[in-house]
Enzyme design. Structure first.
Site, short mmCIF file in Angstrom:
data_model
loop_
_atom_site.label_atom_id
_atom_site.label_comp_id
_atom_site.label_asym_id
_atom_site.label_seq_id
_atom_site.Cartn_x
_atom_site.Cartn_y
_atom_site.Cartn_z
N SER A 40 3.06 0.66 -0.81
CA SER A 40 2.82 1.77 -1.74
C SER A 40 2.69 3.10 -0.99
O SER A 40 3.64 3.54 -0.34
CB SER A 40 1.58 1.46 -2.59
N ASP A 48 6.79 -2.97 -11.85
CA ASP A 48 6.16 -1.88 -11.10
C ASP A 48 7.01 -0.63 -11.34
O ASP A 48 8.23 -0.67 -11.17
CB ASP A 48 6.16 -2.25 -9.62
N HIS A 96 2.81 -4.03 -9.45
CA HIS A 96 2.43 -3.24 -8.28
C HIS A 96 1.16 -3.81 -7.66
O HIS A 96 0.20 -4.16 -8.35
CB HIS A 96 2.19 -1.78 -8.68
#
Length: 348
Positions: A192, A287, A317
């Site tokens: 991320s 996601d 996610h």
């Protein structure tokens, strides 16, 4: 009534996958042909009940929530691994770091090394929230992992995190021999926001003509601050990572007046992709960053960089930090570790 819903949602999170699939029946969401994994959807439904989408948490509350979520739902590393805490130079002083070595390796021996950057929207996360993930990568890939911390926004907005990452990377290169790092076998990776910082580092190193690592590991990377991709729009209300939440993260991280399409923030805009190290890009189908990862992989490939893309169409996610409740998370960690082992030419 809400309490009953919460109990029922928590049961779905904790039940075996086969039972959860039966409970959902044909009601699992589908996005562009990608059906949600039942356990991932159970987690999403629980988060949707716990978080009020109309209320933005404080930064401190957000940090506490992430740490608690990982503590409850991420299984610790069961394989033997040695941990040692240390400090590395950052942009404005020493930064904490943690070194992981498989227990069957001599801590002093020269090993291929993954420098890992944790996720958390640039405002949360730590070497502690990603302890289990880093330990598992170390053992399963047979490498040393150095988990590097960086200053968090909004107390330290851009470019503080990027400066810390660059300083730590260069320090590890300089001290490679003393730390048992094989300088020819270094990878940099993250998830991320950590994947964003990884890609940002690749741009900065390439632009400055500094030594690049051998490989880059990008787990659901955020690489385009426009937030206009098809997957962002399709999943803009997803409980795990909604569009308003992504916008809030960026507002904390990026100072007013800063160009959000600068490649240090949006690496998809980099003109220095050619010559970058081979990459591994992992994406999750439920996601909003699904398209970010696929677009970045395509841009690297177009620039002549070898890229392995691993798709998990039903996942959410952050699922690699949820191994206690999402079985496919362990599969994804093994996939990343297997690629890392091959990319760094470690022994089987």
């Amino acid at each position: 009534m809400k309490k009953v819903k919460l109990i029922w949602a928590l049961l779905r999170v904790l039940l075996p996958e086969s039972a959860v699939r039966l409970l959902y029946g044909g009601a699992l969401p589908v996005v562009d042909g990608r059906q949600a994994d039942p356990k991932a959807q159970a987690v999403a439904d629980l988060v949707g009940l716990v978080r009020d989408p109309a209320v933005q948490p404080t930064v401190e509350d957000s940090r506490v929530q992430l740490a608690g979520f990982v503590e409850k739902f991420d299984a610790p590393c069961r394989e033997p691994v040695t941990r040692n805490d240390m400090t590395l130079p950052g942009g404005d002083g020493p930064r904490p770091a943690r070194v992981y070595v498989p227990a069957d390796c001599d801590e002093a021996q020269s090993l291929p090394t993954l420098i890992y950057l944790h996720g958390g929207g640039w405002i949360q996360g730590s070497i502690d929230t990603h302890d289990a993930l880093c330990a598992k990568l170390a053992v399963r890939a047979g490498v040393r992992v150095v988990s590097v911390s960086y200053r968090l926004a909004p107390e330290h907005p851009f470019p503080a995190a990027a400066q810390d990452v660059l300083a730590s990377y260069l320090a590890l290169l300089e001290r490679a021999e003393d730390l048992g790092i094989d300088p020819a076998g270094i990878a940099v990776g993250g998830d991320s926001a950590g994947a964003n910082l990884t890609a940002s580092l690749m741009h900065s190193l390439s632009e400055a003509g500094k030594p690049l690592p051998r490989a880059q590991l990008l787990i659901y990377p955020a690489v385009d601050a426009r937030l206009t991709s098809a997957s962002v729009q399709a999943l803009q209300d997803h409980p795990l990572l909604s569009l308003p939440r992504m916008q809030w993260y960026m507002d904390q991280y990026i100072p007013q007046g800063q160009d959000r399409l600068a490649p240090e923030i949006s690496p998809l805009m980099s003109t220095h992709l050619a010559g970058q190290p081979q990459g591994f890009v992992l994406v999750a189908g439920h996601d909003p960053l699904w398209d970010d990862g696929l677009s970045y992989a395509a841009a690297l490939e177009q620039a002549g960089v070898p890229v392995t893309v691993k798709q998990y169409p039903g996942q959410i996610h952050g699922f690699l930090n949820l191994t206690k409740v999402i079985p496919q998370a362990d599969e994804a960690i093994f996939d990343a570790a297997e690629w890392l082992r091959g990319a760094l030419n470690t022994a089987a």
